[in-house]
Write an enzyme that holds these catalytic residues in place. Structure first.
Site, PDB file in Angstrom:
ATOM      1  N   ASP A   1       9.709  -6.364  -5.866  1.00 37.85           N
ATOM      2  CA  ASP A   1       8.836  -7.000  -4.884  1.00 37.85           C
ATOM      3  C   ASP A   1       8.440  -8.350  -5.452  1.00 37.85           C
ATOM      4  OD1 ASP A   1       6.738  -7.947  -3.294  1.00 37.85           O
ATOM      5  OD2 ASP A   1       6.026  -5.934  -2.827  1.00 37.85           O
TER       6      ASP A   1
ATOM      7  N   ARG B   1      11.414   0.753   8.519  1.00 44.41           N
ATOM      8  CA  ARG B   1      11.850   0.303   9.840  1.00 44.41           C
ATOM      9  C   ARG B   1      13.372   0.354   9.910  1.00 44.41           C
ATOM     10  NH1 ARG B   1       7.630   1.174  11.505  1.00 44.41           N
ATOM     11  NH2 ARG B   1       6.188  -0.099  12.726  1.00 44.41           N
TER      12      ARG B   1
ATOM     13  N   ALA C   1       4.194   8.395  10.357  1.00 44.61           N
ATOM     14  CA  ALA C   1       2.753   8.332  10.618  1.00 44.61           C
ATOM     15  C   ALA C   1       2.278   9.466  11.511  1.00 44.61           C
ATOM     16  CB  ALA C   1       2.401   6.997  11.258  1.00 44.61           C
TER      17      ALA C   1
ATOM     18  N   GLU D   1      15.641   2.938  18.872  1.00 42.80           N
ATOM     19  CA  GLU D   1      14.762   4.080  19.121  1.00 42.80           C
ATOM     20  C   GLU D   1      14.210   3.981  20.538  1.00 42.80           C
ATOM     21  OE1 GLU D   1      11.671   4.452  16.192  1.00 42.80           O
ATOM     22  OE2 GLU D   1      13.023   4.149  14.501  1.00 42.80           O
TER      23      GLU D   1
ATOM     24  N   HIS E   1      11.212   9.360  13.504  1.00 43.81           N
ATOM     25  CA  HIS E   1      10.106   8.441  13.193  1.00 43.81           C
ATOM     26  C   HIS E   1       8.780   9.205  13.061  1.00 43.81           C
ATOM     27  CE1 HIS E   1       9.011   3.924  13.652  1.00 43.81           C
ATOM     28  NE2 HIS E   1       8.163   4.523  12.824  1.00 43.81           N
ATOM     29  N   LEU E   2       8.739  10.082  12.069  1.00 46.17           N
ATOM     30  CA  LEU E   2       7.581  10.948  11.863  1.00 46.17           C
ATOM     31  C   LEU E   2       6.638  10.450  10.768  1.00 46.17           C
ATOM     32  CD1 LEU E   2       9.351  14.439  11.980  1.00 46.17           C
ATOM     33  CD2 LEU E   2       8.198  13.233  13.847  1.00 46.17           C
TER      34      LEU E   2
ATOM     35  N   LYS F   1       0.818  -1.216   0.000  1.00 43.13           N
ATOM     36  CA  LYS F   1       0.000   0.000   0.000  1.00 43.13           C
ATOM     37  C   LYS F   1       0.851   1.265   0.000  1.00 43.13           C
ATOM     38  CE  LYS F   1      -4.117  -1.997   2.158  1.00 43.13           C
ATOM     39  NZ  LYS F   1      -3.693  -3.399   2.093  1.00 43.13           N
TER      40      LYS F   1
END
Length: 317
Positions: free
Chosen positions: A169, A231, A283, A260, A280-281, A149
């Site tokens: 992929d 990640r 989301a 983290e 880690h922004l 997605k």
């Protein structure tokens, strides 16, 4: 029923559960010791990526029925241990898509135009342009590893910017990729030498940890740029540092790290002004946090009512 909500999950989760007459307790991110002491009182827990649920904590969870990840990745949850204990693990695979895709493009553009570096320089009162000459992304090749997605949405936006889209992929439909006007590569090794930008959008697991490492990072075209908003650890941090410092990789932008929130332990911390790092922004938008909290709280409410979850990560027999 009683649910623990941690990690500053959006308040809509509490509203949904309270309206369903489910007791809720709100905490900031608890330590493993704190969580072990209290988890026995709860039938469900909603968390983001800060709190970790391991086998030891699950052994203390006498009543637990559902672990809800307000987001996509579940690498902070011991899913096999939860499954063995009969605990549902659910997530929200769609709520973060737009936020993370937009963030990836923002990092790509900031990297291309040296925006953070120029901003820091200008704060010193020096108006200097020549050292911040960047590159246009139109006409460049974006290599996307992982065409789920988020990866497919990144491709859609990048195509509008005039970029050529190359995809690796093994699970993606080659015909669909071709219909979209993209090119699919059968191996990662074939993709790496032909891209100008590399972005990864795969889950973190045994097959993707160190997907880019010292063995293949120099197969990437010299002068390419790397973005990781997936990640920490998918791109080996030490290998990336070395490749940036010796000029093989011209720049990198990272939103995620192996350790983290202890960023100072990362090899990438303050190692080069050609590496952009943010906390880690991906989301972290109001819209995304509202959507994922609403999604998992609604699923938890439905599970307590006897229904099956809409987006289970595991299977409970």
């Amino acid at each position: 029923m009683k649910v623990l909500i941690v990690d500053k999950v959006n308040e809509i989760a509490e509203h949904i559960l309270t309206e369903a007459n489910i007791d809720t307790v709100i905490m900031n991110t608890p330590s493993a010791e704190e969580l072990s002491k209290i988890i026995a009182d709860f039938d469900g827990i909603i968390l983001r990526n800060h709190t970790h649920i391991d086998k030891e904590i699950l052994e203390c969870a006498k009543k637990l029925k559902v672990i809800a990840r307000a987001g996509v990745g579940v690498d902070n949850i011991d899913v096999p241990a939860a499954t063995a204990k009969g605990v549902w693990v659910i997530n929200s695979p769609n709520g973060n898509t737009e936020a993370t895709a937009e963030h990836t493009i923002a990092m790509l553009l900031a990297l291309s135009r040296n925006i953070p570096q120029a901003y820091e320089h200008l704060k010193g009162g020096v108006f200097e342009r020549n050292q911040f000459i960047g590159n246009e992304v139109s006409g460049k090749t974006l290599g996307i590893v992982g065409f789920g997605k988020i990866g497919s949405r990144v491709a859609e936006i990048a195509k509008v910017l005039g970029m050529n889209i190359y995809v690796y992929d093994p699970f993606a439909d080659a015909d669909k990729i071709a219909e979209l006007g993209y090119k699919k590569y059968d191996t990662l090794e074939a993709l790496l030498p032909v891209l100008d930008y590399l972005t990864v959008h795969v889950p973190k697991n045994k097959d993707t940890i160190n997907l880019i490492d010292e063995n293949n990072i120099y197969k990437i075209k010299k002068g390419a740029r790397i973005i990781n908003c997936a990640r920490g650890g998918i791109i080996n941090e030490s290998a990336l540092k070395a490749a940036v410092l010796d000029g093989h990789i011209i720049g990198a932008a990272l939103d995620v790290f192996v350790s983290e929130p202890d960023i100072t332990s990362s090899p990438l911390y303050n190692c080069s002004d050609r590496i952009i790092i943010v906390p880690h922004l991906g989301a972290s938008t109001i819209e995304a946090q509202t959507k994922v909290a609403e999604d998992v709280a609604s699923q938890m409410r439905d599970i307590f009512s006897g229904d099956l979850p809409k987006t289970p990560v595991n299977k409970i027999i």
